[in-house]
Motif scaffolding. Structure first.
Motif, PDB file in Angstrom:
ATOM      1  N   SER A  47      -0.615  -2.262 -10.223  1.00  0.00           N
ATOM      2  CA  SER A  47      -1.210  -3.497  -9.675  1.00  0.00           C
ATOM      3  C   SER A  47      -1.942  -4.257 -10.768  1.00  0.00           C
ATOM      4  CB  SER A  47      -2.222  -3.192  -8.569  1.00  0.00           C
ATOM      5  OG  SER A  47      -1.710  -2.275  -7.668  1.00  0.00           O
ATOM      6  N   CYS A  79       7.871  -9.209  -0.186  1.00  0.00           N
ATOM      7  CA  CYS A  79       6.610  -8.870   0.493  1.00  0.00           C
ATOM      8  C   CYS A  79       6.639  -7.431   1.001  1.00  0.00           C
ATOM      9  CB  CYS A  79       6.343  -9.862   1.614  1.00  0.00           C
ATOM     10  SG  CYS A  79       7.684 -10.028   2.770  1.00  0.00           S
ATOM     11  N   VAL A  84       1.801  -1.301  -1.984  1.00  0.00           N
ATOM     12  CA  VAL A  84       1.136  -2.431  -1.325  1.00  0.00           C
ATOM     13  C   VAL A  84       0.243  -3.219  -2.279  1.00  0.00           C
ATOM     14  CG1 VAL A  84      -0.881  -1.257  -0.317  1.00  0.00           C
ATOM     15  CG2 VAL A  84       0.213  -3.171   0.886  1.00  0.00           C
ATOM     16  N   GLY A  85      -0.444  -2.517  -3.178  1.00  0.00           N
ATOM     17  CA  GLY A  85      -1.299  -3.217  -4.141  1.00  0.00           C
ATOM     18  C   GLY A  85      -0.478  -4.076  -5.087  1.00  0.00           C
ATOM     19  N   THR A  88       0.896  -7.115  -3.269  1.00  0.00           N
ATOM     20  CA  THR A  88      -0.146  -8.091  -2.955  1.00  0.00           C
ATOM     21  C   THR A  88      -0.323  -9.105  -4.082  1.00  0.00           C
ATOM     22  OG1 THR A  88      -1.254  -6.507  -1.541  1.00  0.00           O
ATOM     23  CG2 THR A  88      -2.602  -8.315  -2.350  1.00  0.00           C
ATOM     24  N   VAL A  91       2.609 -11.588  -3.784  1.00  0.00           N
ATOM     25  CA  VAL A  91       2.494 -12.396  -2.564  1.00  0.00           C
ATOM     26  C   VAL A  91       1.363 -13.415  -2.719  1.00  0.00           C
ATOM     27  CG1 VAL A  91       1.902 -12.306  -0.096  1.00  0.00           C
ATOM     28  CG2 VAL A  91       3.544 -10.676  -1.041  1.00  0.00           C
ATOM     29  N   ALA A  92       0.233 -12.988  -3.301  1.00  0.00           N
ATOM     30  CA  ALA A  92      -0.910 -13.906  -3.475  1.00  0.00           C
ATOM     31  C   ALA A  92      -0.523 -15.047  -4.418  1.00  0.00           C
ATOM     32  CB  ALA A  92      -2.117 -13.145  -4.011  1.00  0.00           C
ATOM     33  N   ALA A 324       1.929 -11.388   4.637  1.00  0.00           N
ATOM     34  CA  ALA A 324       1.195 -10.247   4.079  1.00  0.00           C
ATOM     35  C   ALA A 324       2.163  -9.277   3.411  1.00  0.00           C
ATOM     36  CB  ALA A 324       0.444  -9.539   5.210  1.00  0.00           C
ATOM     37  N   ALA A 325       1.648  -8.545   2.437  1.00  0.00           N
ATOM     38  CA  ALA A 325       2.437  -7.476   1.814  1.00  0.00           C
ATOM     39  C   ALA A 325       2.427  -6.278   2.742  1.00  0.00           C
ATOM     40  CB  ALA A 325       1.800  -7.095   0.487  1.00  0.00           C
ATOM     41  N   HIS A 326       3.575  -5.592   2.861  1.00  0.00           N
ATOM     42  CA  HIS A 326       3.589  -4.349   3.652  1.00  0.00           C
ATOM     43  C   HIS A 326       4.253  -3.228   2.861  1.00  0.00           C
ATOM     44  CE1 HIS A 326       7.843  -4.945   4.752  1.00  0.00           C
ATOM     45  NE2 HIS A 326       7.514  -6.212   4.697  1.00  0.00           N
TER      46      HIS A 326
END
Ligand code: KG4
Ligand code: ZN
Length: 327
Positions: A47, A79, A84-85, A88, A91-92, A324-326
């Motif tokens: 991340s 996504c 997940v990190g 994110t 996605v952000a 959102a990220a999943h």
């Protein structure tokens, strides 16, 4: 339509520009150097590296395509599934760019992205098709009826194919990522020299299981405290024979059951030499057209997300800033 694709699901930070279906740039910054000494991916480090690398990678992709941000008409980003990190971060960034430019945003399923590497490279494909998606985290057989319409026919019950490659390579002292190392070593080995059990999966589903073969290889290595290079090459070849054999056998079964018009290979493990060869041979025997991406589009990249995003946008799909990220 000029689409910026973004990819940060695992250990590649990537951005690409797709211009009316033509790939204008495809930048991939691998984090292999960062994770190599741990023998696998450390999610938190991944991340943080995405955070440092993503904007320069996007700038390089724009420059490579000869465009600037205001030329972008839409943003497509993985996504999930993934770390997940790591997701994110991408996605952000995608949301910020889409919001800032006032252009559509579309979230792409990572596995769908892998399939679209084939559409990107080979153009419109006959549908329905059966896709074998083999990556570090997935071994899925998917029936693609149409764009956006999928049925999962089978998946792994334990380790993914790429995960088995990575774990076996680590036990053999080949480092991370293990897939390419085993691929190279296996070419010099005799695949019949080391007996290994074929994976057995109970039931009618087209599922895979690779933890048994991984454990079998570890047991063989325990009995060989000082293996020679030649022995390791034989072991790598035997491991590939079993894993590729299982992948191809289930793909053939899926084809007989569902009668698709084409076969497609996708995901990082799709760059494996033996899998590419045996997949092609099986498709020829079945009399089916078959497609594989070039190795650079098999492993994680953003071009595939841009291609999947383009198809989704064409169907009218849009995501909001609550995307959102999943994992
Ligand atoms: O699709 P990908 O880049 O990332 C995920 O979505 O997981 O796949 C990475 C996986 C790793 O497990 C890597 O060892 C494997 O693909 N891989 C290979 C080869 N190149 C990459 N496995 C076997 N043979 C290869 N040549
Ligand atoms: Zn992937």
């Amino acid at each position: 339509m000029r689409i910026l694709g973004i990819e940060t699901s695992c250990d590649e930070t990537a951005a690409a520009v797709l211009d009316d279906g033509r790939l204008r740039s495809n930048v991939i910054a691998s984090q292999t150097d960062l994770h190599h000494r741990y023998g696998g991916i450390v999610p938190e480090l991944a991340s943080r590296r995405h955070l440092e690398t993503l904007l320069p990678v996007i700038e390089e992709a724009l420059a490579g395509a000869g465009v600037t941000l205001p030329d972008i008409d839409a943003v497509a980003v993985t996504c999930g599934p993934g770390l997940v990190g790591a997701l994110t971060v991408g996605v952000a960034a995608a949301k910020a760019i889409a919001f800032g430019l006032g252009v559509p945003l579309v979230g792409v399923n990572h596995l769908e992205g892998h399939i679209y590497a084939n559409f990107l490279e080979h153009g419109p494909l006959p549908l329905p098709l059966v896709a074998l998606i083999v990556s570090g985290a997935h071994s899925d057989l998917v029936l693609m009826h149409d764009h956006g319409r999928y049925d999962v026919l089978g998946r792994t019950r334990d380790d993914a194919a790429g995960e088995a490659f990575d774990k076996v390579a680590r036990a053999m002292g080949l480092g991370y990522p293990g897939g390419p190392a085993i691929d190279r070593l296996a070419r010099h080995g005799n695949d019949a020299a080391v007996p290994l059990p074929m994976p057995v999966v109970e039931g009618d589903r087209l599922d895979f299981s690779f933890s048994g073969i991984k454990t079998a290889v570890l047991r063989v290595l325990e009995r060989q405290p000082a293996p020679t290079e030649a022995f390791l090459a034989d072991l790598a070849a035997a491991f590939e024979r079993v894993v590729v054999g299982a992948l191809v056998e289930k793909t053939v079964r899926a084809t007989r059951r569902h009668r698709p018009r084409a076969l497609v290979l996708a995901g990082g493990v799709a760059s494996n030499t033996r899998l590419r060869d045996e997949f092609a041979r099986a498709a020829q025997e079945l009399g089916l057209s078959h497609y594989r991406p070039s190795p650079v589009l098999c492993t994680d990249n953003a071009a595939m997300n841009a291609a999947a995003g383009e198809a989704a946008l064409g169907r009218g799909r849009r995501d909001t800033l609550s995307l959102a990220a999943h994992a």
